[in-house]
Design an enzyme around this catalytic site. Structure first.
Site: not given
Ligand code: UDP
Length: 367
Positions: A171, A175, A248, A279, A299, A347, A349
Site C-alpha cells: 500500500r 520513491r 483488528r 500513531r 491510536e 481492506y 480504501d
Molecule cells: N506501515 C509501516 N510503517 C508506517 C506506516 C505504515 O510499517 O509508518 C505499514 C503497516 O504494516 C501498515 C501498512 O504499512 O499496516 C499500511 O499502512 P497504511 O498507512 O496504508 O494503513 P492505514 O492508514 O490504513 O491504517
C-alpha cells in the site's frame, strides 16, 4: 412492502447505494446500529475542529469518476498526506522516499539509495517475497524495515511480520524522488466541513433510522423491503456459524490541548515496538486549522473481540479461506447484497468502497 431497499449501515457503501437508488425513484430506508451516520468516516466537531472519531481518513483516488462523484457532495481542500515517522525520537519522512533514505543512510542521489537497498536486499537473500517481512526488506532494505516497519506493523496487526500478507506493505509507495506525498493518487483532499456533512448530503431526503440493530430485529425489518443491502460484518450476519473472522480494532484516546500546535503535522507514526500507541493524529491539520487549541488522538490497536468495533480485516490465508465459505453461503441469500469493508471482508480504501457501490448500483439499478 413499504420500501424497495433496506440499507443496513449508513457508511460510505450504504450512503452511495441509497443516494443512487433514490435517484432512480426507489423507496429507500437506511438504518444504522450507531447513533450517527457516516460509519467509520464519521467526524465530529470539537473546539471548532473536525475530529475523525474512528481514525484518520484522507480521501485519495486515481478514479476520476469517483472523484467527480464525491465532489458533488463536498468541496475538497488541498490536504496532502505526509506522515512523519518517529523512531525513538528520530524523525523520518514517509512514505519511503529520498528524504527518508538521506536521513537513514546519508545518501544523496537516487543511484546511491537504490544501491543501498539492493545491497541490503541481497544480503537478506530474498528473491521471491512470501510474507510482509520479506516484501518490506526487498522493497526498502533491512534498516528501514527494522526502524520504520517492523515495530509499527507488529503493533498494528498484533502478529509477526513473517505471518502477515505481503500486500499490506505494498500500500505504501517507495520513491527515488524527494516527494513526501503518502499516496500515488491523482486526486486527494479532505472534505471541507468534515465527512459527516458529506455523507449527510448523500443521504439528503432519505429516511434514516439510527440506533437500530438489524441483526437483532432481522425478521421484522426484512418484512419492510424487497431487497436488503447489508454492510455489516459478513460472519455476524450468519451468526458466526462457520467460525469468527479476525479483525483488528482500534481504541482512541482523544485529548483537547490548550495550545495551538502539538506535533506540527496531521499524523505522526510511532514506529518503535515499545511505544504503546501506533500513531498520534492532530486533527486540525487536515483542514489547516488556526484555532487556539488543538485536539489529538492516540491510536491503540487491538485484536477484535465481540462487542468491539471491527476496523481492519486480517486478510491472511486462514481468514480468506473462511471468508470464501461465508461468501458461498451469501450467494443463497437471494434478497441480500453484501457490500463494503465488513460485508466483503476487504481492506478497502474509501474510493474503492465508493467505486464498488457504484458498480453494484449499475448492475442492480440498471443505470
Ligand atoms: N506501515 C509501516 N510503517 C508506517 C506506516 C505504515 O510499517 O509508518 C505499514 C503497516 O504494516 C501498515 C501498512 O504499512 O499496516 C499500511 O499502512 P497504511 O498507512 O496504508 O494503513 P492505514 O492508514 O490504513 O491504517
Amino acid at each position: 412492502m413499504k420500501y424497495d431497499y433496506l440499507i443496513v449501515g449508513a457508511g460510505l457503501y450504504g450512503a452511495v447505494f441509497a443516494c443512487e437508488a433514490k435517484k432512480t425513484g426507489k423507496r429507500v430506508l437506511v438504518i444504522d446500529r450507531r447513533k450517527h451516520i457516516a460509519g467509520n468516516v464519521y467526524t465530529e466537531e470539537m473546539e471548532g475542529i473536525n475530529v475523525h472519531k474512528y481514525g484518520a481518513h484522507i480521501f485519495h483516488t486515481n478514479n476520476k469518476e469517483v472523484w467527480q462523484y464525491v465532489n458533488q457532495f463536498a468541496e475538497f481542500n488541498r490536504f496532502t498526506n505526509s506522515p512523519v515517522a518517529n523512531y525513538r525520537g528520530e524523525l523520518y519522512s514517509l512514505p519511503f522516499n529520498m528524504y527518508t533514505f538521506n536521513k537513514m543512510w546519508g545518501v544523496v542521489t537516487p543511484e546511491e539509495a537504490a544501491e543501498k537497498i539492493e545491497e541490503q536486499r541481497r544480503a537478506a537473500g530474498i528473491s521471491e517475497p512470501k510474507n510482509l517481512e520479506e516484501q518490506a526488506i526487498s522493497l526498502v532494505g533491512t534498516d528501514i524495515y527494522e526502524k520504520l516497519i517492523k515495530g509499527y506493523t507488529e503493533k498494528q496487526w498484533g502478529r509477526p511480520c513473517r505471518e502477515l500478507p505481503a500486500f499490506i506493505i505494498k500500500r505504501l509507495p517507495v520513491r527515488l524522488t524527494f516527494d513526501n506525498n503518502y499516496f500515488n493518487a491523482l486526486y486527494q483532499g479532505i472534505p471541507q466541513g468534515g465527512y459527516t456533512k458529506m455523507v449527510s448530503n448523500m443521504l439528503e431526503g432519505i429516511e434514516v433510522r439510527l440506533g437500530m440493530d438489524y441483526l437483532e430485529e432481522k425478521e421484522e425489518l426484512d418484512k419492510l423491503a424487497d431487497r436488503v443491502v447489508y454492510t455489516g460484518a459478513i460472519d455476524a450476519y450468519f451468526g458466526y456459524k462457520l467460525g469468527v473472522l479476525e479483525y483488528r480494532s482500534v481504541r482512541f484516546e482523544t485529548e483537547i490541548l490548550d495550545k495551538p500546535n502539538f506535533q506540527g503535522n496531521a499524523a505522526v507514526n510511532y514506529t518503535d515496538a515499545e511505544t504503546p500507541w501506533t500513531r498520534i493524529i492532530e486533527h486540525k491539520w487536515f483542514e489547516f486549522g488556526t484555532q487556539p487549541k488543538t485536539v489529538i488522538s492516540r491510536e491503540y490497536s487491538s485484536e477484535w473481540k465481540a462487542g468491539d468495533e471491527p476496523y481492519y480485516p486480517v486478510n491472511d490465508a486462514k481468514n480468506m479461506k473462511l471468508y470464501e465459505e461465508y461468501k458461498r453461503l451469501s450467494a443463497s441469500e437471494e434478497k441480500v447484497i453484501f457490500g463494503g469493508r465488513l460485508g466483503e471482508y476487504r481492506y478497502y480504501d474509501m474510493d474503492a468502497v465508493i467505486a464498488s457501490a457504484l458498480e453494484r448500483c449499475k448492475y442492480e439499478l440498471g443505470k
